[in-house]
Design a protein around this motif. Structure first.
Motif, PDB file in Angstrom:
ATOM      1  N   ALA A  38       4.246 -11.044   2.925  1.00  0.00           N
ATOM      2  CA  ALA A  38       4.408 -11.385   4.346  1.00  0.00           C
ATOM      3  C   ALA A  38       3.945 -12.814   4.578  1.00  0.00           C
ATOM      4  O   ALA A  38       2.903 -13.056   5.213  1.00  0.00           O
ATOM      5  CB  ALA A  38       3.621 -10.406   5.213  1.00  0.00           C
ATOM      6  N   PRO A  39       4.676 -13.801   4.063  1.00  0.00           N
ATOM      7  CA  PRO A  39       4.203 -15.192   4.122  1.00  0.00           C
ATOM      8  C   PRO A  39       4.070 -15.755   5.529  1.00  0.00           C
ATOM      9  O   PRO A  39       3.378 -16.761   5.722  1.00  0.00           O
ATOM     10  CB  PRO A  39       5.268 -15.951   3.322  1.00  0.00           C
ATOM     11  N   ASP A  40       4.680 -15.114   6.533  1.00  0.00           N
ATOM     12  CA  ASP A  40       4.570 -15.602   7.914  1.00  0.00           C
ATOM     13  C   ASP A  40       3.441 -14.930   8.684  1.00  0.00           C
ATOM     14  O   ASP A  40       3.194 -15.266   9.845  1.00  0.00           O
ATOM     15  CB  ASP A  40       5.891 -15.369   8.657  1.00  0.00           C
ATOM     16  N   ALA A  41       2.750 -13.992   8.056  1.00  0.00           N
ATOM     17  CA  ALA A  41       1.691 -13.243   8.746  1.00  0.00           C
ATOM     18  C   ALA A  41       0.325 -13.871   8.497  1.00  0.00           C
ATOM     19  O   ALA A  41       0.097 -14.523   7.473  1.00  0.00           O
ATOM     20  CB  ALA A  41       1.696 -11.790   8.275  1.00  0.00           C
ATOM     21  N   ARG A  42      -0.597 -13.635   9.434  1.00  0.00           N
ATOM     22  CA  ARG A  42      -1.992 -14.060   9.261  1.00  0.00           C
ATOM     23  C   ARG A  42      -2.855 -12.871   8.840  1.00  0.00           C
ATOM     24  O   ARG A  42      -3.804 -13.029   8.076  1.00  0.00           O
ATOM     25  CB  ARG A  42      -2.536 -14.649  10.570  1.00  0.00           C
ATOM     26  N   HIS A  43      -2.505 -11.677   9.352  1.00  0.00           N
ATOM     27  CA  HIS A  43      -3.256 -10.471   9.026  1.00  0.00           C
ATOM     28  C   HIS A  43      -2.271  -9.329   8.797  1.00  0.00           C
ATOM     29  O   HIS A  43      -1.246  -9.226   9.486  1.00  0.00           O
ATOM     30  CB  HIS A  43      -4.213 -10.074  10.170  1.00  0.00           C
ATOM     31  N   VAL A  44      -2.596  -8.449   7.857  1.00  0.00           N
ATOM     32  CA  VAL A  44      -1.791  -7.246   7.613  1.00  0.00           C
ATOM     33  C   VAL A  44      -2.736  -6.067   7.442  1.00  0.00           C
ATOM     34  O   VAL A  44      -3.673  -6.112   6.634  1.00  0.00           O
ATOM     35  CB  VAL A  44      -0.905  -7.391   6.353  1.00  0.00           C
ATOM     36  N   ASN A  45      -2.492  -5.016   8.230  1.00  0.00           N
ATOM     37  CA  ASN A  45      -3.253  -3.772   8.114  1.00  0.00           C
ATOM     38  C   ASN A  45      -2.354  -2.650   7.605  1.00  0.00           C
ATOM     39  O   ASN A  45      -1.149  -2.603   7.912  1.00  0.00           O
ATOM     40  CB  ASN A  45      -3.817  -3.340   9.474  1.00  0.00           C
ATOM     41  N   VAL A  46      -2.945  -1.746   6.830  1.00  0.00           N
ATOM     42  CA  VAL A  46      -2.300  -0.479   6.532  1.00  0.00           C
ATOM     43  C   VAL A  46      -2.828   0.528   7.542  1.00  0.00           C
ATOM     44  O   VAL A  46      -4.046   0.691   7.687  1.00  0.00           O
ATOM     45  CB  VAL A  46      -2.618   0.001   5.100  1.00  0.00           C
ATOM     46  N   VAL A  47      -1.911   1.186   8.252  1.00  0.00           N
ATOM     47  CA  VAL A  47      -2.297   2.170   9.257  1.00  0.00           C
ATOM     48  C   VAL A  47      -1.853   3.547   8.769  1.00  0.00           C
ATOM     49  O   VAL A  47      -0.665   3.897   8.827  1.00  0.00           O
ATOM     50  CB  VAL A  47      -1.676   1.851  10.623  1.00  0.00           C
ATOM     51  N   LEU A  48      -2.811   4.324   8.241  1.00  0.00           N
ATOM     52  CA  LEU A  48      -2.542   5.704   7.851  1.00  0.00           C
ATOM     53  C   LEU A  48      -2.658   6.591   9.080  1.00  0.00           C
ATOM     54  O   LEU A  48      -3.557   6.397   9.906  1.00  0.00           O
ATOM     55  CB  LEU A  48      -3.532   6.153   6.783  1.00  0.00           C
ATOM     56  N   GLU A  49      -1.756   7.548   9.218  1.00  0.00           N
ATOM     57  CA  GLU A  49      -1.750   8.377  10.417  1.00  0.00           C
ATOM     58  C   GLU A  49      -3.087   9.085  10.587  1.00  0.00           C
ATOM     59  O   GLU A  49      -3.610   9.718   9.655  1.00  0.00           O
ATOM     60  CB  GLU A  49      -0.609   9.394  10.352  1.00  0.00           C
ATOM     61  N   GLY A  50      -3.650   8.941  11.789  1.00  0.00           N
ATOM     62  CA  GLY A  50      -4.914   9.587  12.106  1.00  0.00           C
ATOM     63  C   GLY A  50      -6.144   8.849  11.620  1.00  0.00           C
ATOM     64  O   GLY A  50      -7.258   9.368  11.735  1.00  0.00           O
ATOM     65  N   GLN A  51      -5.969   7.624  11.072  1.00  0.00           N
ATOM     66  CA  GLN A  51      -7.109   6.878  10.551  1.00  0.00           C
ATOM     67  C   GLN A  51      -7.126   5.471  11.133  1.00  0.00           C
ATOM     68  O   GLN A  51      -6.122   4.964  11.642  1.00  0.00           O
ATOM     69  CB  GLN A  51      -7.051   6.798   9.018  1.00  0.00           C
ATOM     70  N   ALA A  52      -8.288   4.845  11.059  1.00  0.00           N
ATOM     71  CA  ALA A  52      -8.428   3.473  11.528  1.00  0.00           C
ATOM     72  C   ALA A  52      -7.665   2.528  10.600  1.00  0.00           C
ATOM     73  O   ALA A  52      -7.526   2.807   9.403  1.00  0.00           O
ATOM     74  CB  ALA A  52      -9.905   3.082  11.575  1.00  0.00           C
ATOM     75  N   PRO A  53      -7.155   1.398  11.110  1.00  0.00           N
ATOM     76  CA  PRO A  53      -6.439   0.446  10.265  1.00  0.00           C
ATOM     77  C   PRO A  53      -7.319  -0.058   9.114  1.00  0.00           C
ATOM     78  O   PRO A  53      -8.528  -0.241   9.280  1.00  0.00           O
ATOM     79  CB  PRO A  53      -6.080  -0.683  11.233  1.00  0.00           C
ATOM     80  N   PHE A  54      -6.688  -0.286   7.978  1.00  0.00           N
ATOM     81  CA  PHE A  54      -7.374  -0.836   6.809  1.00  0.00           C
ATOM     82  C   PHE A  54      -6.774  -2.211   6.544  1.00  0.00           C
ATOM     83  O   PHE A  54      -5.571  -2.330   6.297  1.00  0.00           O
ATOM     84  CB  PHE A  54      -7.186   0.075   5.597  1.00  0.00           C
TER      85      PHE A  54
END
Length: 580
Positions: free
Chosen positions: A20-36
């Motif tokens: 994601a070269p245009d992004a500053r931050h990327v989170n993984v969002v698992l259902e029912g959990q806080a972003p990682f």
């Protein structure tokens, strides 16, 4: 180089990586959990190890705003707009080994999984196809597309096998069953564009595309980017390794315009599937680039051969058939003798097309009388069973199944199906309107659809009935067709296939309008001769004796000094040492 997507490391964690070269931050969002939050890496990558288990659903969150499916998702249980699912690619217990068929043994049936009822529906056809003599099935594209029905060429998540066809393990079960019957499985892959709905790469990875180069689908994919090349190479390896697919057909590589990528792709596949395993790589390539077939790829779909045969069978010369209207018989002769018709000559647009191909083996060319494109790109989706005289089609089938080129059938051909195969999608709202009107506009320059009233009769691609009408099953068939295919394929497998390695063309002569005589020297020294007359009148020619005849589609009482109208005579002439 990172592996695109989410990959289980053990039962409790997976490695996630997103370019994601245009992004500053990327989170993984698992259902029912806080972003990682993933860790920024070099060259625009974000990666990290996340606690999770197989079957969990997740999305990527870009700059705490845009939420998207994983572009390398292995499964989209809720469709292209839903969350991605973590897949355990090692959980399936395989029952059968690879068929490991050499390429020259291929007799391929192209099928659309959705039309046949999903992975399970295709599986129900396999025993019948195996008994008929089909040695491989080619699945039209499986990559996740919007909605539940589509040809497959509008896919936007190429790693995720289409959810409406079944689960990943149901696809594996289909491949496993095919292998148990000795049938190889190919998949059609689309590496030249993404579909118009559900692709968000532009939002966070604009460098995936080269805006300076345009294709019929928009900005070209930029294969100068290492991460982009790796995306598609990893996709190819996924089909071959995770699903045990035996071969790939690469769609429209003329739109990729990056031969060095194609070479790298082939080399990586060959290097990473070494050993006794047979992996087939086949191109669709309007540029007729013979050099790609010299060592990197096994074969190319021979559109030239199809187009010449179609003009001879139907007398149609509109659209791309205009390139074959003046000398189709001579063009068919060149195809049978040298492979490509266009080997640098100018096409109807005045542009040179193709490279010399006479040095290539006959099995470097896949011959077909029709496929999804050649039927479905017609306004009303008619098959040759509705367009050509049955006797002429029977003769052309003899050429298809007994020539040294690799034969490709389209589902329903072997049954003599007269059902249409139409262009269908499952778009909605403005996009559905645009696709419907665009489809009808494509045919405005054809004589049969030159006025708006006739164009209104072209089926709406988004209507459910358009999809349902495309199933080849039913009673509307030509009687006796399965027996014809079984007879010809038995002859092919017994008398021709064992001797295809080392086969050389001995040339092809024009006998008359719509009539040719082609000859090949098989690897065992025998001569294979095919005399074909698609015209309405007999043609004078000295045929080999009846004792050498494998197949005669015409009147068996006609003299050996003539070739009946609408007929094919196939002869196998022994070597001098075999002659009594």
């Amino acid at each position: 180089m990172h592996r695109h997507g989410a990959h289980l490391l053990d039962a409790t964690s997976a490695r996630f990586a997103l370019w994601a070269p245009d992004a500053r931050h990327v989170n993984v969002v698992l259902e029912g959990q806080a972003p990682f939050e993933l860790t920024p890496q070099e060259d625009g990558w974000f990666a990290g190890t996340v606690p999770c288990t197989a079957g969990q659903h997740y999305r990527y969150q870009i700059d705490n705003d845009l939420t998207v499916a994983d572009p390398a998702s292995r499964y989209q249980p809720g469709g292209v707009t839903g969350p991605s699912a973590i897949v355990d690619t090692q959980a399936y217990h395989w029952q059968h080994p690879y068929p490991n068929r050499p390429w020259h043994t291929a007799v391929i049936q192209e099928v659309h999984v959705g039309v046949l009822g999903g992975y399970r529906g295709v599986g129900e056809q396999l025993e019948r196809l195996a008994k008929l003599g089909i040695t491989a099935i080619e699945l039209m594209p499986l990559g996740q597309f919007p909605g539940n029905r589509n040809w497959g060429y509008d896919g936007v998540l190429p790693f995720a096998a289409q959810h409406s066809y079944g689960t990943p393990d149901e696809l594996r079960a289909l491949v496993d069953k095919a292998h148990g019957l000795g049938i190889s499985v190919m998949v059609d892959v689309v590496y030249n564009h993404f579909g118009p709905d559900g692709n968000f790469l532009h939002e966070y990875a604009g460098a995936f595309f080269n805006e300076a180069k345009k294709t019929p689908w928009g900005a070209a994919i930029d294969f100068r980017q290492p991460a982009v090349r790796e995306f598609f190479i990893q996709n190819a390896l996924m089909w071959l390794q995770d699903y045990r697919i035996d071969g790939l057909r690469l769609d429209a590589v003329h739109a990729i315009d990056s031969p060095d990528f194609l070479k790298e792709l082939a080399e990586r596949i060959r290097n990473e599937t070494q050993g006794d395993r047979q992996v087939w790589l086949v191109l669709e390539n309007e540029h007729n680039q013979a050099f790609l077939l010299e060592e990197h790829f096994d074969a190319q779909w021979n559109d030239d051969g199809h187009n010449a045969l179609h003009v001879l069978l139907t007398d149609e010369t509109e659209g791309y058939y205009a390139d074959y209207k003046d000398a189709p018989t001579q063009q068919l002769a060149r195809c049978l003798s040298e492979g490509f018709v266009f080997q640098g000559q100018a096409n109807r647009h005045g542009e040179p097309r193709g490279e010399p191909s006479g040095h290539l083996r006959p099995s470097a060319f896949v011959l077909f009388l029709q496929n999804h494109d050649q039927i479905g790109n017609r306004a009303l989706g008619e098959r040759l069973t509705r367009l050509a005289p049955p006797a002429a089609l029977r003769a052309a089938t003899g050429l298809l199944l007994l020539s040294p080129m690799i034969p490709l059938l389209f589902m329903g051909d072997e049954q003599g199906s007269r059902a249409p195969f139409l262009f269908f999608t499952d778009f909605h709202d403005e996009l559905a309107d645009a696709v419907r009107e665009g489809r009808r506009g494509e045919f405005a320059h054809f004589a049969a659809f030159s006025n708006p009233e006739t164009r209104e009769k072209i089926p709406d691609p988004n209507a459910l009935g358009t999809f349902q009408a495309s199933n080849p099953a039913g009673q509307d068939v030509i009687a006796g067709w399965p027996g014809l295919y079984q007879q010809l394929l038995e002859l092919r497998h017994r008398l021709i296939v064992p001797h295809l390695p080392g086969t050389l063309s001995l040339g092809c002569s024009v006998l008359a309008d719509k009539a040719v005589s082609a000859r090949w020297r098989l690897g065992n020294g025998q001569e294979l001769r095919i005399d074909l007359n698609l015209g309405k009148h007999p043609v004078a020619v000295e045929l080999p004796g009846p004792s050498m005849r494998l197949f005669d589609s015409g009147d068996t009482t006609h003299p050996d000094s003539s070739l009946a109208a609408h007929s094919c005579v196939v002869s196998l002439i022994p070597t001098a040492s075999e002659t009594p």
